[in-house]
Structure formats: C-alpha cells, structure tokens
Design an enzyme around this catalytic site. Structure first.
Site, short mmCIF file in Angstrom:
data_model
loop_
_atom_site.label_atom_id
_atom_site.label_comp_id
_atom_site.label_asym_id
_atom_site.label_seq_id
_atom_site.Cartn_x
_atom_site.Cartn_y
_atom_site.Cartn_z
N LYS A 179 0.81 -1.23 0.00
CA LYS A 179 0.00 0.00 0.00
C LYS A 179 0.84 1.27 0.00
CE LYS A 179 -0.60 0.23 4.99
NZ LYS A 179 -1.25 -0.47 6.11
N ARG B 58 -6.86 0.20 17.35
CA ARG B 58 -7.37 0.43 16.00
C ARG B 58 -8.35 -0.72 15.76
NH1 ARG B 58 -3.72 1.11 10.59
NH2 ARG B 58 -4.33 -1.08 10.32
#
Ligand SMILES: *Cc1c(COP(=O)(O)O)cnc(C)c1O
Length: 354
Positions: free
Chosen positions: A36, A129
């Site tokens: 990514k 998260r």
C-alpha cells in the site's frame, strides 16, 4: 518534465525483501508483502515477489484488483466496507475482519460466485485500532462465523503500533496465541494462521523473542525503507535509501528569516511564528504539500534546514551548506513512511526506476 521525482532502486528493494523474508522464514513465519505504501506499483510488486514474499497484501481493493494476474494469494488488509463486499470476495483470497455483519455479507457474496472466502479474525490487544477487544465477543463471533458455509476462518491476527503506538512484545503476542488455542479447543477447529503484526514486530525476531506460534507477519515499511518500526532502527543488511526524492530549486536568494509586515494566517489557516536569525540563503524547491508534507522530508545534505512549505513550494535554508546550490540544482531527500505514502499517491511526482 522529470521533477519532482522519486527514484526507486528496484535492486535495493529486492535485496531488502529477500533479507526480511529470510529472517522470517528462518523463524517459521510467512511474509505478507504489503504494497500500500507504494500504491501497489507494478514494478515494485514484481521485485517483492522475486524477493520471496508469500502473499501480497494491500489495504485497497482497487490495488488488489489491478494485481489480479499475479498468482500469489492476495490479502485485503483494511477491514472490508460492506459496500465493497462483492469486489472483496472476487479479488481478495483472504481478508482481515472484526465485524460479523460484514462477514455475513462476504459469505452471501461468496455464495453468489460459488467461492469460499478466507478470513483472519482480528483481535485488538490494546492498540485500539481494528480488532475485537472483549474476549467473550471473540468467541461469540467465532460461533457465528462457523454457521457460514462459504467463509473459512483460517486464522486470527492483530495489528499493533498503528494508532496507540503499543509495541508488540512477548506478553501481548502470547495472549494472541492463547486465544488461538482456546478457539481450537472450544470449537475443534484448526486455526492455521496467527498473524502477529507489521514491521513493528520485526525487532522480536532480531532478539529471538518472537513467541512460538506466530507464523505470519504483514510487512511493508521494513521492506521499502529498511527499518523496523518499533524503535525505528535500520535492519541489518538492508538499504534505507531505496527511495530517494529529488526536486529542483526554482529560486535561491538571500532574505530575512522573519517576514516583514503584520502577520495574519498562512495558506493553511495557521498563525505562523518566526525567529529572527538575520539574513539567510533560502532555496525554494518545486514541490509542496500537495505532494508531501515537509515534516516527512529528510534532507540527505545534513546542512540543509527545512523551513516550511505551502501547497506547491518547499522552502529550505541552505546557508550552511558546503555544496554550492544554484537555481536548477536538484536537492535529494529521504522520506518517512508517511512521506513515501504521499509521493506515491501524488500524480505530480514522477516514478523513476534506477
Ligand atoms: C499497513 C498495514 C500493515 C503493514 O504495516 P508496515 O508498518 O508497513 O509493515 C500490516 N497490517 C495492516 C492491517 C496494515 O494496515
């Protein structure tokens, strides 16, 4: 039009990949090569594959879709949006999940195309998260997953040091392993994968402190920038300069360090403060916040001081530099992870392979 540019050393990235893959494989750990940060750029994906990664991982389904011709299994790193479930089962072989509602939709979509979809259930060990935090909810979710025919629960995983900065250690990773063992026992399941985090878990391998049972890591930054991310240390036998940002000086003049006039707000709504250091030699480079934030830029010439930037301009203080810069000179920088992420995303920054 060749500047600004990021120069990508494919050889260095390949070397970094094979060093990290070797370190992981030696410890019984398979490597998800995370693409990514460079927007799954084809040339870089190819050298990562040649470097020996086992799985391709990306957070965006668009990227995995573009990589569909590669044979390696593909893993979606970001929890799927329900609205993209159809694409997820089509283009990802594995996805990371924590929401039963999403998993149910993935199951429906998988049935529609007569496929099985593999999931790794994410556990939050405290970084806050993604992942299931409460242990009772973990087991409840597993029970519901087992009712879904087209979903294979192939593993559990965790993500650390992303939001809360929590470091992976023997204790939190051992907890992950014991959750896996509980699930196996309770439901007579074979949970094959225990995915123990990202580049911030690499330091445990170096110190031989990786708990037995962790058998997968998802690694991006360590491969591309040659650094583990728990303490930010370079990894032995890897390069830290596989990516170099180069931009061009468009103005070089002696000016005061303190602006003249009444100070209002800058282009980004902040009220800037200035120190008066007298007259300085200031260089403006043709790159700006639209491409990269100046805090993410690290000059290779140690005598350069970064003053600031606006949307299209980067201002440097080159007064103390030994090198004689001129208008038209190119200045070189390393980047942080966030910086690499944004220059690859900017269409104004050329990608040059060296
Ligand atoms: C980005 C990401 C990774 C890779 O992180 P690096 O620090 O680049 O190694 C791993 N897992 C998840 C879930 C991610 O989002």
């Amino acid at each position: 039009m060749c500047y600004p540019r990021v120069e990508i050393s494919l050889d260095k990235i390949r070397n970094n990949t094979s060093k990290i893959v070797y370190l992981c494989h030696e410890n019984g750990i398979s490597v998800v090569g995370v693409t990514k940060v460079f927007c799954a750029n084809d040339e870089i994906v190819k050298v990562m594959i040649r470097g020996g990664i086992d799985i391709i991982g990306d957070s965006r389904i668009e990227n995995l879709k573009r990589l569909k011709s590669y044979k390696l299994p593909k893993l979606l790193l970001r929890l799927p949006m329900i609205s993209e479930a159809r694409e997820v089962v089509k283009y990802a072989d594995i996805s990371l999940n924590s929401e039963i509602d999403t998993i149910k939709i993935l199951s429906k979509e998988a049935i529609r195309i007569a496929k099985k979809h593999n999931i790794i259930l994410m556990i939050d060990l405290g970084d806050l998260r993604e992942g299931i935090f409460h242990e009772t909810l973990i087991y409840k979710t597993v029970e519901k997953i087992l009712l879904l025919d087209s979903i294979n629960l192939i593993g559990i995983g965790t993500n650390l040091t992303c939001y809360g900065g929590v470091l992976p250690d023997k204790n939190n990773l051992k907890r992950l392993i014991s959750i896996k063992e509980n699930i196996q026992e309770k439901y007579k399941l074979d949970i094959k994968i225990v995915s123990g985090g990202n580049s911030s878990s690499i330091h445990l391998l170096k110190k031989s402190e990786m708990p037995k049972g962790i058998n997968q890591l998802r690694v991006g930054e360590a491969i591309v920038l040659g650094r583990e991310t728990a303490y930010g240390n370079p990894i032995q036998h890897t390069y830290q300069d596989a990516l170099i940002l180069k931009c061009e000086i468009i103005e070089l003049q002696n000016k005061p360090s303190k602006p003249i006039g009444v100070i209002g707000i800058d282009a980004f709504g902040n009220k800037p403060l200035f120190e008066d250091n007298g007259i300085r030699k200031r260089a403006i480079c043709a790159i700006g916040k639209q491409d990269i934030y100046h805090k993410d830029i690290i000059p290779i010439d140690k005598n350069i001081e970064i003053i600031g930037s606006s949307s299209d301009h980067l201002i440097l203080d080159v007064t103390n530099c030994k090198k004689k810069y001129k208008v038209g000179s190119k200045v070189e920088f390393k980047m942080t992870y966030g910086g690499a992420l944004s220059v690859f995303t900017s269409k104004y920054v050329k990608k040059i392979y060296v």
